[in-house]
Motif scaffolding. Structure first.
Motif, short mmCIF file in Angstrom:
data_model
loop_
_atom_site.label_atom_id
_atom_site.label_comp_id
_atom_site.label_asym_id
_atom_site.label_seq_id
_atom_site.Cartn_x
_atom_site.Cartn_y
_atom_site.Cartn_z
N GLY A 95 0.82 -1.21 0.00
CA GLY A 95 0.00 0.00 0.00
C GLY A 95 0.85 1.25 0.00
O GLY A 95 0.57 2.20 -0.75
N ASP A 96 1.89 1.27 0.82
CA ASP A 96 2.78 2.44 0.87
C ASP A 96 3.48 2.65 -0.47
O ASP A 96 3.56 3.77 -0.98
N LEU A 97 4.01 1.57 -1.05
CA LEU A 97 4.71 1.69 -2.33
C LEU A 97 3.76 2.10 -3.45
O LEU A 97 4.10 2.93 -4.29
N TRP A 98 2.56 1.51 -3.46
CA TRP A 98 1.59 1.82 -4.52
C TRP A 98 1.15 3.28 -4.44
O TRP A 98 1.04 3.97 -5.45
N ASN A 99 0.92 3.76 -3.23
CA ASN A 99 0.44 5.14 -3.06
C ASN A 99 1.51 6.17 -3.36
O ASN A 99 1.19 7.30 -3.73
N THR A 100 2.79 5.81 -3.21
CA THR A 100 3.86 6.76 -3.51
C THR A 100 4.38 6.62 -4.94
O THR A 100 5.19 7.44 -5.37
N ALA A 101 3.91 5.61 -5.67
CA ALA A 101 4.34 5.42 -7.06
C ALA A 101 3.72 6.48 -7.96
O ALA A 101 2.63 6.99 -7.69
N THR A 102 4.43 6.77 -9.02
CA THR A 102 3.89 7.74 -9.98
C THR A 102 2.77 7.09 -10.79
O THR A 102 2.66 5.87 -10.86
N ARG A 103 2.00 7.92 -11.43
CA ARG A 103 0.90 7.42 -12.26
C ARG A 103 1.44 6.53 -13.39
O ARG A 103 0.86 5.50 -13.71
N ASP A 104 2.58 6.90 -13.97
CA ASP A 104 3.17 6.10 -15.04
C ASP A 104 3.60 4.72 -14.54
O ASP A 104 3.43 3.72 -15.24
N ASN A 105 4.18 4.67 -13.35
CA ASN A 105 4.60 3.38 -12.78
C ASN A 105 3.39 2.49 -12.52
O ASN A 105 3.43 1.29 -12.79
N ARG A 106 2.34 3.06 -11.98
CA ARG A 106 1.13 2.27 -11.72
C ARG A 106 0.48 1.82 -13.03
O ARG A 106 -0.08 0.72 -13.11
N GLN A 107 0.57 2.65 -14.05
CA GLN A 107 -0.07 2.32 -15.32
C GLN A 107 0.50 1.05 -15.93
O GLN A 107 -0.22 0.29 -16.58
N GLY A 108 1.77 0.76 -15.70
CA GLY A 108 2.36 -0.46 -16.22
C GLY A 108 1.66 -1.70 -15.67
O GLY A 108 1.37 -2.65 -16.42
N TYR A 109 1.34 -1.71 -14.39
CA TYR A 109 0.63 -2.84 -13.79
C TYR A 109 -0.83 -2.88 -14.25
O TYR A 109 -1.39 -3.95 -14.45
N ILE A 110 -1.41 -1.73 -14.43
CA ILE A 110 -2.80 -1.68 -14.90
C ILE A 110 -2.88 -2.23 -16.32
O ILE A 110 -3.82 -2.98 -16.67
N ASN A 111 -1.89 -1.91 -17.15
CA ASN A 111 -1.86 -2.44 -18.52
C ASN A 111 -1.69 -3.96 -18.52
O ASN A 111 -2.29 -4.66 -19.33
N LEU A 112 -0.85 -4.48 -17.61
CA LEU A 112 -0.70 -5.93 -17.51
C LEU A 112 -2.01 -6.60 -17.12
O LEU A 112 -2.33 -7.68 -17.60
N CYS A 113 -2.77 -5.94 -16.28
CA CYS A 113 -4.06 -6.50 -15.86
C CYS A 113 -5.02 -6.64 -17.03
O CYS A 113 -5.78 -7.59 -17.10
N SER A 114 -4.96 -5.68 -17.93
CA SER A 114 -5.86 -5.78 -19.09
C SER A 114 -5.50 -6.98 -19.96
O SER A 114 -6.36 -7.54 -20.62
N GLN A 115 -4.25 -7.41 -19.93
CA GLN A 115 -3.84 -8.61 -20.67
C GLN A 115 -4.28 -9.88 -19.96
O GLN A 115 -4.55 -10.89 -20.60
N ILE A 116 -4.33 -9.84 -18.65
CA ILE A 116 -4.72 -11.01 -17.86
C ILE A 116 -6.23 -11.19 -17.85
O ILE A 116 -6.75 -12.29 -18.02
N ASN A 117 -6.95 -10.09 -17.63
CA ASN A 117 -8.41 -10.16 -17.51
C ASN A 117 -8.99 -10.38 -18.84
O ASN A 117 -9.61 -10.52 -19.54
#
Length: 101
Positions: free
Chosen positions: A79-101
């Motif tokens: 939670g701490d790492l996710w909340n302090t991550a930049t939007r671009d860093n988080r977007q990489g994981y969100i894009n991976l999720c679209s490939q999985i889902n």
């Protein structure tokens, strides 16, 4: 169940140190490991297929890259790492999720 707050804090510190010394979590990996894809294709629930989100995938990468730690410590550090991550860093994981889902 008696949980000692000092034990949790020690576990959080150990996990944070392990992450700092391990491979970087950001940016998100370019390739989805087969074990992660298989893990989510087998998921069943009474309401249909459960979708994974970026934060859930990020937590899963932390679990895979570290030794066994308590769920509380993993949730707190992720939670701490996710909340302090930049939007671009988080977007990489969100894009991976679209490939999985």
């Amino acid at each position: 169940m008696n949980i000692n707050i000092n034990d949790i804090n020690d576990d959080v510190d150990a996990l944070s140190q392990e992450i700092a010394n391990g491979p970087p979590l950001f940016p998100a990996p370019n390739i989805i490991p087969g074990v992660i894809t298989a893990r989510f294709t087998r998921r069943k629930c009474s309401r249909g297929k459960r979708r994974i989100n970026g934060y859930g995938l990020f937590k899963l990468f932390i679990i895979f890259q570290t030794n066994a730690h308590s769920r509380v410590a993993i949730n707190r550090v992720a939670g701490d790492l996710w909340n302090t991550a930049t939007r671009d860093n988080r977007q990489g994981y969100i894009n991976l999720c679209s490939q999985i889902n």
